[in-house]
Design an enzyme around this catalytic site. Structure first.
Site, PDB file in Angstrom:
ATOM      1  N   LYS A 101       0.836  -1.201   0.000  1.00 31.48           N
ATOM      2  CA  LYS A 101       0.000   0.000   0.000  1.00 31.48           C
ATOM      3  C   LYS A 101       0.878   1.261   0.000  1.00 31.48           C
ATOM      4  O   LYS A 101       2.011   1.220   0.452  1.00 31.48           O
ATOM      5  CB  LYS A 101      -0.897  -0.027   1.238  1.00 31.48           C
ATOM      6  CG  LYS A 101      -2.020   0.984   1.259  1.00 31.48           C
ATOM      7  CD  LYS A 101      -2.896   0.737   2.483  1.00 31.48           C
ATOM      8  CE  LYS A 101      -4.031   1.757   2.541  1.00 31.48           C
ATOM      9  NZ  LYS A 101      -3.568   3.125   2.756  1.00 31.48           N
ATOM     10  N   GLY A 102       0.343   2.361  -0.488  1.00 30.08           N
ATOM     11  CA  GLY A 102       1.100   3.610  -0.500  1.00 30.08           C
ATOM     12  C   GLY A 102       1.440   4.094   0.901  1.00 30.08           C
ATOM     13  O   GLY A 102       0.636   3.966   1.826  1.00 30.08           O
ATOM     14  N   VAL A 152       3.810   3.015   3.058  1.00 29.12           N
ATOM     15  CA  VAL A 152       4.203   2.038   4.088  1.00 29.12           C
ATOM     16  C   VAL A 152       5.714   1.812   4.152  1.00 29.12           C
ATOM     17  O   VAL A 152       6.192   1.018   4.964  1.00 29.12           O
ATOM     18  CB  VAL A 152       3.478   0.677   3.884  1.00 29.12           C
ATOM     19  CG1 VAL A 152       1.981   0.851   4.018  1.00 29.12           C
ATOM     20  CG2 VAL A 152       3.841   0.055   2.532  1.00 29.12           C
ATOM     21  N   LYS A 197       7.846   1.293   1.125  1.00 28.53           N
ATOM     22  CA  LYS A 197       8.344   0.384   0.083  1.00 28.53           C
ATOM     23  C   LYS A 197       9.727   0.796  -0.408  1.00 28.53           C
ATOM     24  O   LYS A 197      10.612  -0.041  -0.566  1.00 28.53           O
ATOM     25  CB  LYS A 197       7.376   0.352  -1.109  1.00 28.53           C
ATOM     26  CG  LYS A 197       6.037  -0.267  -0.830  1.00 28.53           C
ATOM     27  CD  LYS A 197       5.183  -0.329  -2.084  1.00 28.53           C
ATOM     28  CE  LYS A 197       4.957   1.022  -2.704  1.00 28.53           C
ATOM     29  NZ  LYS A 197       4.219   1.942  -1.812  1.00 28.53           N
ATOM     30  N   THR A 227      12.044   2.701   1.069  1.00 27.22           N
ATOM     31  CA  THR A 227      13.055   2.497   2.107  1.00 27.22           C
ATOM     32  C   THR A 227      13.425   1.026   2.213  1.00 27.22           C
ATOM     33  O   THR A 227      14.604   0.672   2.344  1.00 27.22           O
ATOM     34  CB  THR A 227      12.531   2.994   3.469  1.00 27.22           C
ATOM     35  OG1 THR A 227      12.144   4.362   3.348  1.00 27.22           O
ATOM     36  CG2 THR A 227      13.601   2.877   4.535  1.00 27.22           C
ATOM     37  N   ASP A 249       7.706   3.217  -9.894  1.00 27.17           N
ATOM     38  CA  ASP A 249       6.673   4.065  -9.299  1.00 27.17           C
ATOM     39  C   ASP A 249       6.786   5.454  -9.927  1.00 27.17           C
ATOM     40  O   ASP A 249       7.855   6.061  -9.884  1.00 27.17           O
ATOM     41  CB  ASP A 249       6.897   4.153  -7.786  1.00 27.17           C
ATOM     42  CG  ASP A 249       5.811   4.946  -7.069  1.00 27.17           C
ATOM     43  OD1 ASP A 249       5.046   5.652  -7.761  1.00 27.17           O
ATOM     44  OD2 ASP A 249       5.734   4.855  -5.835  1.00 27.17           O
ATOM     45  N   CYS A 273       3.810   8.736  27.775  1.00 22.33           N
ATOM     46  CA  CYS A 273       3.126   9.226  26.566  1.00 22.33           C
ATOM     47  C   CYS A 273       1.845   8.422  26.325  1.00 22.33           C
ATOM     48  O   CYS A 273       1.911   7.252  25.928  1.00 22.33           O
ATOM     49  CB  CYS A 273       4.056   9.127  25.359  1.00 22.33           C
ATOM     50  SG  CYS A 273       3.274   9.519  23.787  1.00 22.33           S
TER      51      CYS A 273
END
Length: 331
Positions: A32-33, A35, A37, A39, A61, A273
């Protein structure tokens, strides 16, 4: 009822087996865009460069993030990545090759080029498929020992992998059509005063690409030569896309046995946190689901969310170690 995969049943949480499998020629990274890929594909290529004679990293891409990732401009020609002697990269647009081929035909005197363009683009997806064929023809001529593809987001990735069969069918019809009407084309071409062989050359090129695609298609379905690394994050939509991707890859007959899960939170012990705690609880839920679904058959690699942007060869090299050596959260 689903059974829980135990530690003993799970595959090693690294991509070491991809490095060990020296017969691999084509490695795809997709998902999916957004996420990670690019890297992941850059990191995997860096690790492969340690054990392979020559590695080529290709971005298909349209966003072309390789240049941003390495901090170095890449284009349509393979260029050595700074700091590496055996790792090259290139960024190409799969949709450009068909148009270029038609324009070349027109420049050589092909008066029928407009007709050819209408005919060519009437075949669904043929422009991207021709681009794919051009890419593969180029890559095969370079003779790199392994090629890593940084693919477009999932939908484009699946279409990209279907191109061999799409193009094989389309070019068979296209070539047959050309042979049937070839004499008429030549006669009309002579009357128009154009180059008599322009269309013949175009058909010959199409036929040559069909042969390349047929060979590549068989290699993609050979698990000793091709594998696909699924990249995701620990969220519902990404996990859903990963499952859909795995199912479609299986339908195409393409091997996949590795999942890289990026951007995982590991708050330090005693962290106050609240946002981190809630976010980690959500991620843990989907990581557990992922492990139950895939850990028995897949190498599931968990990559931490880092505190700084991963850009440049040094930071990518550092991140790439997590593909081979599991991250150890702070205790």
């Amino acid at each position: 009822m689903a059974t829980t995969t135990t530690v003993d049943d799970a595959q090693p949480p690294t991509l070491q087996n991809i490095l060990d499998q020296k017969s691999l020629k084509w490695i795809f990274c997709g998902g999916k865009g957004g996420v990670g890929k690019t890297t992941t594909s850059c990191s995997l290529a860096i690790q492969l460069a340690k054990v392979r004679e020559s590695v080529l990293l290709i971005s298909t891409d349209p966003a072309h993030n390789l240049s941003d990732a390495f901090g170095q401009k890449f284009g349509r020609e393979a260029v050595k990545v700074n700091g590496f002697s055996n790792l090259s990269a290139m960024e190409i647009d799969p949709t450009s090759s068909m148009q270029e081929m038609i324009e070349q035909s027109e420049q050589r005197g092909g008066a029928l080029a407009p007709f050819m363009q209408d005919l060519a683009f009437a075949i669904p997806g043929v422009d991207e498929a021709m681009g794919f064929a051009e890419i593969m023809k180029l890559v095969k001529s370079m003779e790199y020992s392994v090629v890593v593809f940084d693919t477009a987001p999932t939908g484009h990735t699946l279409r990209f992998l279907s191109f061999p069969s799409v193009l094989e069918k389309a070019l068979t019809k296209f070539s047959s059509f050309g042979k049937s009407l070839g004499p008429m084309f030549q006669q009309f071409q002579s009357m128009m005063g154009g180059g008599a062989n322009a269309q013949e050359d175009m058909f010959a090129k199409l036929e040559g690409m069909r042969q390349v695609i047929t060979e590549v298609n068989s290699q993609f379905k050979d698990e000793t030569k091709t594998t696909f690394v699924c990249v995701c994050i620990a969220e519902f939509l990404s996990l859903y896309e990963t499952e859909r991707l795995i199912q479609e890859l299986t339908q195409y007959g393409i091997d996949t046995h590795a999942i890289v899960c990026n951007q995982l939170l590991y708050p330090p012990p005693g962290s106050q946190c609240e946002h981190c705690r809630v976010r980690k609880a959500m991620q843990d839920k989907y990581v557990h689901e992922m492990m139950d679904l895939y850990a028995e058959d897949f190498n599931v690699v968990k990559i931490p969310l880092l505190t700084e942007e991963v850009r440049g060869p040094e930071k990518l090299s550092s991140l790439s170690e997590y593909l081979m050596h599991p991250y150890q959260p702070p205790q």
